[in-house]
Design an enzyme around this catalytic site. Sequence first.
Site, PDB file in Angstrom:
ATOM      1  N   VAL A   1      25.474-115.689  41.771  1.00  0.00           N
ATOM      2  CA  VAL A   1      24.023-115.497  41.845  1.00  0.00           C
ATOM      3  C   VAL A   1      23.392-116.157  40.624  1.00  0.00           C
ATOM      4  O   VAL A   1      23.852-115.966  39.501  1.00  0.00           O
ATOM      5  CB  VAL A   1      23.655-114.000  41.867  1.00  0.00           C
ATOM      6  CG1 VAL A   1      22.159-113.820  42.063  1.00  0.00           C
ATOM      7  CG2 VAL A   1      24.429-113.276  42.958  1.00  0.00           C
TER       8      VAL A   1
ATOM      9  N   VAL B   1      27.675-114.186  37.715  1.00  0.00           N
ATOM     10  CA  VAL B   1      26.382-114.691  37.251  1.00  0.00           C
ATOM     11  C   VAL B   1      26.485-116.193  36.953  1.00  0.00           C
ATOM     12  O   VAL B   1      27.303-116.609  36.127  1.00  0.00           O
ATOM     13  CB  VAL B   1      25.915-113.941  35.987  1.00  0.00           C
ATOM     14  CG1 VAL B   1      24.539-114.442  35.550  1.00  0.00           C
ATOM     15  CG2 VAL B   1      25.892-112.436  36.235  1.00  0.00           C
ATOM     16  N   LYS B   2      25.682-116.981  37.640  1.00  0.00           N
ATOM     17  CA  LYS B   2      25.657-118.423  37.395  1.00  0.00           C
ATOM     18  C   LYS B   2      24.790-118.715  36.168  1.00  0.00           C
ATOM     19  O   LYS B   2      23.654-118.249  36.069  1.00  0.00           O
ATOM     20  CB  LYS B   2      25.118-119.185  38.605  1.00  0.00           C
ATOM     21  CG  LYS B   2      26.103-119.257  39.755  1.00  0.00           C
ATOM     22  CD  LYS B   2      25.549-120.050  40.927  1.00  0.00           C
ATOM     23  CE  LYS B   2      25.687-121.533  40.715  1.00  0.00           C
ATOM     24  NZ  LYS B   2      25.312-122.300  41.932  1.00  0.00           N
ATOM     25  N   ILE B   3      25.356-119.505  35.267  1.00  0.00           N
ATOM     26  CA  ILE B   3      24.696-119.831  34.009  1.00  0.00           C
ATOM     27  C   ILE B   3      24.654-121.346  33.850  1.00  0.00           C
ATOM     28  O   ILE B   3      25.677-122.011  34.047  1.00  0.00           O
ATOM     29  CB  ILE B   3      25.458-119.210  32.816  1.00  0.00           C
ATOM     30  CG1 ILE B   3      25.533-117.686  32.941  1.00  0.00           C
ATOM     31  CG2 ILE B   3      24.833-119.633  31.493  1.00  0.00           C
ATOM     32  CD1 ILE B   3      24.223-116.967  32.759  1.00  0.00           C
TER      33      ILE B   3
END
Length: 214
Positions: A56, A82-84
Site C-alpha cells: 500500500v 508499506v510502499k516507500i
Amino acid sequence: MKFFIDTADVESIRKAVELGMCDGVTTNPTLIMKSGKDQKTVIKEIAKIVKGPISVEGISETADGMVKEGEEFSKWAPNIVVKIPMTKEGMKAVRRLAAQGIDTNVTLIFSASQALLAAKAGATYVSPFVGRLDDISEDGLQLIADILEIFRAYDYKTQIIVASIRHPMHVVDSARLGAHIATMPTEVFEKMFKHPLTDKGIAQFKEDYAKTKK
C-alpha cells in the site's frame, strides 16, 4: 518464484487466488483510482481474499509523514506492506518502520546503488522497474542480475520484487536469474497461460475425439 498481481481490481485478484497463483498484491495510487473505490475500502477487500503481502502506497514526501501513513496502513490488515519511495526521506522512514516491525517495499528503484541503500536501511522488499528501464533503452534485467549479485554477496534478506513487467518474458527471465518475486498486471498474468501450439493441440484433440463418437 512468487507471483504478485499488480492491480487493485478485486475480481481479477480473486480469479488469480482461485487458480492458486496469487502470492501477494501490489497497488499504487493510480491503481486505486482505477478501482473506483477509496484506498482503505479496496485494501480491506483485497485483504479478505489474499493472505500474502499487500503493498500500500501513500503520498507523503517527508519521513514523518511516511511513517504516519505506514502506521495507519498497518492497522488495516496484518499482511500490509508499506510502499516507500526511493528518497533520503524514504530511507529514514524505512528504518523507523522496520524498528516497529512494519514491512516496507521500496519502490521506484532504477539502479543497484538505490537497491543497496534500501537494503541497508532495512527494507523488506525492493521494487526495481524493469519495463521503464527498457523503455529508455537500458537493460532492466541486467539491473535485476546486479542487485541479486550484491544481495547474495552480503547476505541481505531484502527480497526483490521485479516490477514494471511488460510481458511474460520479463517474468521468465527474472525467474531464470533467481529473483524472489514478479509483480505483474492482470493482462501479463493471463498471457502466461497462452501459447498458439497449445490452442492448436486442444482443437485437434477435440476434433479427433468427436470423430470417435460417430
